[in-house]
Design an enzyme around this catalytic site. Structure first.
Site, short mmCIF file in Angstrom:
data_model
loop_
_atom_site.label_atom_id
_atom_site.label_comp_id
_atom_site.label_asym_id
_atom_site.label_seq_id
_atom_site.Cartn_x
_atom_site.Cartn_y
_atom_site.Cartn_z
N ARG A 87 0.82 -1.20 0.00
CA ARG A 87 0.00 0.00 0.00
C ARG A 87 0.86 1.25 0.00
O ARG A 87 0.33 2.36 0.00
CB ARG A 87 -0.81 -0.02 1.30
N ARG A 127 -21.62 -1.13 3.00
CA ARG A 127 -21.01 -2.46 3.13
C ARG A 127 -21.26 -3.09 4.51
O ARG A 127 -21.30 -2.42 5.53
CB ARG A 127 -19.50 -2.36 2.93
N ARG A 160 -18.17 -2.32 9.53
CA ARG A 160 -16.83 -1.97 9.99
C ARG A 160 -16.83 -0.55 10.54
O ARG A 160 -17.47 0.34 9.99
CB ARG A 160 -15.83 -2.07 8.83
P1 AP5 Z 1 -8.57 -2.93 4.15
O1 AP5 Z 1 -9.43 -3.86 4.88
O2 AP5 Z 1 -7.61 -3.43 3.15
O3 AP5 Z 1 -9.48 -1.80 3.53
P2 AP5 Z 1 -9.40 -0.98 2.16
O4 AP5 Z 1 -8.17 -1.07 1.36
O5 AP5 Z 1 -9.81 0.37 2.57
O6 AP5 Z 1 -10.36 -1.70 1.22
P3 AP5 Z 1 -11.76 -2.19 1.58
O7 AP5 Z 1 -11.69 -3.50 2.27
O8 AP5 Z 1 -12.51 -1.09 2.27
O9 AP5 Z 1 -12.43 -2.32 0.13
P4 AP5 Z 1 -12.34 -3.48 -0.92
O10 AP5 Z 1 -11.59 -2.97 -2.10
O11 AP5 Z 1 -11.89 -4.75 -0.32
O12 AP5 Z 1 -13.88 -3.56 -1.35
P5 AP5 Z 1 -14.96 -4.71 -1.06
O13 AP5 Z 1 -14.75 -5.87 -1.95
O14 AP5 Z 1 -15.12 -4.93 0.39
O15 AP5 Z 1 -7.70 -2.08 5.21
C1 AP5 Z 1 -8.33 -1.53 6.35
C2 AP5 Z 1 -7.31 -0.78 7.18
O16 AP5 Z 1 -6.25 -1.67 7.62
C3 AP5 Z 1 -6.57 0.37 6.48
O17 AP5 Z 1 -7.31 1.57 6.49
C4 AP5 Z 1 -5.29 0.46 7.33
O18 AP5 Z 1 -5.54 1.09 8.55
C5 AP5 Z 1 -4.98 -1.00 7.62
N1 AP5 Z 1 -4.15 -1.61 6.58
C6 AP5 Z 1 -4.48 -2.65 5.78
N2 AP5 Z 1 -3.46 -2.96 4.95
C7 AP5 Z 1 -2.46 -2.10 5.24
C8 AP5 Z 1 -1.16 -1.90 4.70
N3 AP5 Z 1 -0.69 -2.66 3.70
N4 AP5 Z 1 -0.39 -0.92 5.24
C9 AP5 Z 1 -0.83 -0.17 6.25
N5 AP5 Z 1 -2.07 -0.28 6.78
C10 AP5 Z 1 -2.87 -1.24 6.29
O19 AP5 Z 1 -16.29 -3.96 -1.65
C11 AP5 Z 1 -16.81 -2.81 -1.02
C12 AP5 Z 1 -18.35 -2.83 -1.14
O20 AP5 Z 1 -18.70 -2.71 -2.51
C13 AP5 Z 1 -19.02 -4.11 -0.64
O21 AP5 Z 1 -20.20 -3.80 0.00
C14 AP5 Z 1 -19.28 -4.91 -1.93
O22 AP5 Z 1 -20.41 -5.75 -1.79
C15 AP5 Z 1 -19.50 -3.81 -2.94
N6 AP5 Z 1 -19.05 -4.15 -4.28
C16 AP5 Z 1 -17.87 -4.75 -4.63
N7 AP5 Z 1 -17.80 -4.91 -5.96
C17 AP5 Z 1 -18.96 -4.38 -6.48
C18 AP5 Z 1 -19.48 -4.25 -7.80
N8 AP5 Z 1 -18.81 -4.67 -8.87
N9 AP5 Z 1 -20.69 -3.66 -7.96
C19 AP5 Z 1 -21.41 -3.22 -6.88
N10 AP5 Z 1 -20.96 -3.32 -5.60
C20 AP5 Z 1 -19.76 -3.90 -5.40
MG MG Z 2 -11.25 -5.37 1.60
#
Ligand code: AP5
Ligand code: MG
Length: 213
Positions: A87, A127, A160
């Site tokens: 990241r 979500r 979350r």
């Molecule tokens: P993390 O859990 O990785 O969160 P993020 O990167 O913010 O990504 P998300 O999980 O929020 O989104 P996603 O892309 O997975 O989407 P999803 O499939 O769920 O990290 C959380 C925290 O941990 C960070 O803020 C940080 O503090 C820490 N952290 C983690 N990794 C780190 C690192 N490497 N370094 C430092 N800190 C770190 O989908 C989202 C929603 O959209 C769902 O409801 C889903 O149903 C919907 N959806 C998905 N696809 C579609 C579609 N095609 N059409 C309609 N709806 C859809």
């Molecule tokens: Mg995720």
């Protein structure tokens, strides 16, 4: 071969990783899921990560890199989907170094999921996630059959803490500052592919699948 799946919060990394691991012999490594698990257990890692994760800020690189290194060392023959790691550019370099040092599976592609910011906010605020198996739901586009209960494992489906509107904006800012520059990083090393992350989940899956053996 392993792949990196990256993009802004809510781009669909978790949703697509789940499909990829269900249908292929590749494992899912989400640093976000690992931090949330540790936070739930109240382990030293969880206590350290909590203030950052709940506030939408990045956990320090030393902690995150150490966590991934520990896992990779135990699983050098595993093909991984890296979700949410790397990241930062520092993490990307560290990943490359640890893979070559321990002879783990190399990265064959870094796939970026492109989604407009307005759509991201809608996806994140609606979500819901299973506390037990990390299955991903959405109150409108993909609700669980029984509210609050996971279709797959019967676990508790919850919102979350970092999906609150204030924290979403901090996360988007952290993405702009730290993670967006990885597009150039992976272009420069010849591994970058951008995929449209809007539209039907299945058609996005098909586009990603082309890069997964
Ligand atoms: P993390 O859990 O990785 O969160 P993020 O990167 O913010 O990504 P998300 O999980 O929020 O989104 P996603 O892309 O997975 O989407 P999803 O499939 O769920 O990290 C959380 C925290 O941990 C960070 O803020 C940080 O503090 C820490 N952290 C983690 N990794 C780190 C690192 N490497 N370094 C430092 N800190 C770190 O989908 C989202 C929603 O959209 C769902 O409801 C889903 O149903 C919907 N959806 C998905 N696809 C579609 C579609 N095609 N059409 C309609 N709806 C859809
Ligand atoms: Mg995720």
């Amino acid at each position: 071969m392993s792949i990196v799946l990256f993009g802004p919060p809510g781009a669909g990394k978790g949703t697509q990783s789940q499909l990829l691991t269900d249908r292929n012999t590749i494992k899912h490594l989400s640093t976000g899921d690992l931090f949330r698990k540790a936070m739930g257990e109240g382990s030293p890692l969880g206590l350290e990560a909590k203030s950052y994760v709940d506030a939408g800020k990045l956990v320090p690189d030393t902690v995150t890199i150490g966590l991934v290194r520990e896992l990779l060392e135990k699983n050098i023959n595993t093909d991984y989907i890296f979700d949410g790691f790397p990241r930062t550019e520092n993490q990307a370099k560290a990943l490359e170094e640890m893979i070559s040092a321990i002879n783990a599976k190399p990265i064959s592609r870094a796939i970026f999921l492109e989604v407009d910011e307005k759509i991201l906010v809608d996806r994140l605020s609606g979500r819901r996630v299973c506390k037990n198996c990390n299955a991903v739901y959405h109150i409108q586009s993909k609700p669980s059959k029984v509210e609050g209960v996971c279709d797959l494992c019967g676990g508790l489906v919850y919102q979350r803490k970092d999906d609150g509107v204030d924290v979403i904006s901090t996360r988007l800012k952290a993405y702009e500052e730290n993670t967006k520059p990885l597009k150039k990083y992976y272009s420069d090393v010849g591994l970058f592919t951008s995929i449209n992350g809007e539209g039907e989940t299945e058609s996005i899956y098909k586009n990603i699948k082309k890069f997964v053996q």
